[in-house]
Design an enzyme around this catalytic site. Structure first.
Site, PDB file in Angstrom:
ATOM      1  N   THR A 264      13.880   9.046  22.861  1.00  0.00           N
ATOM      2  CA  THR A 264      14.044   7.619  23.138  1.00  0.00           C
ATOM      3  C   THR A 264      14.816   7.373  24.427  1.00  0.00           C
ATOM      4  O   THR A 264      14.584   6.377  25.118  1.00  0.00           O
ATOM      5  CB  THR A 264      14.758   6.935  21.959  1.00  0.00           C
ATOM      6  OG1 THR A 264      13.976   7.124  20.775  1.00  0.00           O
ATOM      7  CG2 THR A 264      14.941   5.442  22.195  1.00  0.00           C
TER       8      THR A 264
ATOM      9  N   THR B  27      16.332  11.687  18.835  1.00  0.00           N
ATOM     10  CA  THR B  27      17.330  11.717  17.763  1.00  0.00           C
ATOM     11  C   THR B  27      16.756  12.107  16.405  1.00  0.00           C
ATOM     12  O   THR B  27      17.505  12.504  15.514  1.00  0.00           O
ATOM     13  CB  THR B  27      18.020  10.348  17.627  1.00  0.00           C
ATOM     14  OG1 THR B  27      17.056   9.355  17.275  1.00  0.00           O
ATOM     15  CG2 THR B  27      18.719   9.965  18.924  1.00  0.00           C
ATOM     16  N   ASP B  28      15.437  12.005  16.212  1.00  0.00           N
ATOM     17  CA  ASP B  28      14.878  12.271  14.888  1.00  0.00           C
ATOM     18  C   ASP B  28      15.209  13.672  14.386  1.00  0.00           C
ATOM     19  O   ASP B  28      15.545  13.861  13.214  1.00  0.00           O
ATOM     20  CB  ASP B  28      13.361  12.091  14.901  1.00  0.00           C
ATOM     21  CG  ASP B  28      12.946  10.627  14.912  1.00  0.00           C
ATOM     22  OD1 ASP B  28      13.842   9.763  14.856  1.00  0.00           O
ATOM     23  OD2 ASP B  28      11.734  10.356  14.978  1.00  0.00           O
TER      24      ASP B  28
ATOM     25  N   SER C 209      10.932  13.958  19.442  1.00  0.00           N
ATOM     26  CA  SER C 209      11.510  15.189  18.907  1.00  0.00           C
ATOM     27  C   SER C 209      10.741  15.713  17.706  1.00  0.00           C
ATOM     28  O   SER C 209      10.905  16.886  17.322  1.00  0.00           O
ATOM     29  CB  SER C 209      12.974  14.968  18.536  1.00  0.00           C
ATOM     30  OG  SER C 209      13.109  13.972  17.537  1.00  0.00           O
ATOM     31  N   SER C 210       9.885  14.912  17.099  1.00  0.00           N
ATOM     32  CA  SER C 210       9.066  15.416  15.997  1.00  0.00           C
ATOM     33  C   SER C 210       7.998  16.392  16.482  1.00  0.00           C
ATOM     34  O   SER C 210       7.375  17.086  15.666  1.00  0.00           O
ATOM     35  CB  SER C 210       8.397  14.248  15.258  1.00  0.00           C
ATOM     36  OG  SER C 210       7.566  13.507  16.140  1.00  0.00           O
TER      37      SER C 210
END
Length: 340
Positions: free
Chosen positions: A14, A88-89, A56-57
């Site tokens: 993000t 951040t995930d 980040s996934s």
């Protein structure tokens, strides 16, 4: 004297996203990345290198391998520290993995943002500036990888994402942040204990397959009996309470253990961790330990899964001992005035 050098590695997230016209959906934006990569801190020389610009996934172990290669080379060439931007995930997972693999004294600081770069009140610039300050501060040396977010410093093996919305998205369990960035410097709030020895592991492209299942009412894990032989290398269970499962699940767990598949039991509860001695009924921690399962202690299920995957990839035989060494947290209060 030349200015201290910090390498900025970027994986996206993000912090490097902008919203479409009218405040619509956020997506990766190369221009946002270039602007943020130009963040300046007085007295510090920053060079930036983009490794990816993705959510980040979508990250994999080969991204961690590249981060470690680039970070080690920079530090060995004189950089005082390294900053890594990350979505951040799954930031807490990368932080935990790097905490078991980073083998330098120099800080490796991970940060990101909860708001896109184009949003009012975007938090990325402040987080990045704080991370650069932390990476160059001698007080952060020897702490292992750190997560810097909303002005707070978190040890990478204790940090968890505590909110899916707040700009103060991360917390440390069980004892809170190790420090903060204030007035352009790192202020430690606790005294860290020695770090666990880094794992001797060359990261593969894919880690051993270890699913994580959630325990609960009427969950007997029978679906695992339908998996082909060799389908999983280990299992993590997010147990109820202090790490408990339904009594009916014990038969499946015993079959897995008899087949040489390690089973680690964490808790789905946010704080408190698992026990090894409070309860002794079918499906309790005492029953699980007697069957050969491993309790995760204070590690949340996601971190317990990663540790088991890394241990299996490294060929570590003493899984129980490795989880015990992970410990309940490696910080203690700083001494007060007059305390030796």
């Amino acid at each position: 004297m030349s200015e201290p050098h910090v390498l900025l590695l970027t994986l996206g997230g993000t912090i490097f996203m902008t919203e479409s016209a009218g405040g619509g959906h956020a997506a990766p934006d190369a221009e946002a990345g270039r602007r943020l990569a130009a963040t300046a801190v007085d007295g510090l020389r920053v060079t930036a290198r983009q490794l990816a610009n993705t959510s980040s996934s979508d990250l994999r172990p080969h991204h961690w391998r590249r981060v470690l290669e680039e970070a080690r080379a920079a530090v060995d060439d004189g950089a005082v520290g390294v900053v890594l931007t990350h979505g951040t995930d799954t930031l807490e997972e990368t932080a935990f993995a790097l905490s078991r693999l980073w083998d330098r004294e120099a800080p490796l600081v991970i940060t990101g943002a909860m708001r896109p770069a184009s949003a009012p009140g975007a938090d990325g610039p402040a987080n990045l500036r704080d991370a650069l300050i932390a990476a160059a501060d001698p007080a952060a040396r020897g702490l292992g990888p750190l997560v810097v977010f909303d002005g707070m410093l978190h040890l990478a093996d204790q940090v968890t994402k505590a909110s899916s919305r707040s700009v103060s998205a991360f917390a440390s369990h069980p004892v809170g942040p190790v420090g903060m960035v204030d007035d352009g410097r790192v202020v430690l709030l606790q005294r860290p204990l020695p770090r666990p020895a880094p794992l001797d592991l060359e990261l593969p492209d894919a880690l051993p397959r270890v699913p994580a299942l959630i325990a609960g009412i009427d969950e007997d894990l029978a679906l695992l009996d339908h998996l082909p032989t060799g389908a999983i290398a280990g299992l993590v269970i997010a147990g109820v309470g202090m790490g408990h499962v339904a009594p009916e699940a014990m038969d499946c767990i015993r079959r897995l253990l008899a087949a040489g598949i390690p089973v680690v039991v964490a808790t789905r509860i946010a704080t408190g961790g698992t026990s090894e001695h409070h309860y002794a009924y079918p499906g309790s921690e005492v029953d699980l330990l007697a069957a050969g399962a491993v309790m995760a202690g204070f590690l949340p299920p996601a971190q317990a899964r990663l540790l088991l995957q890394l241990l299996l990839a490294a060929g570590v035989q003493d899984v129980r001992g490795a989880f015990r060494d992970a410990g309940p947290g490696r910080t203690g209060a700083l001494p007060g005035p007059g305390t030796p």
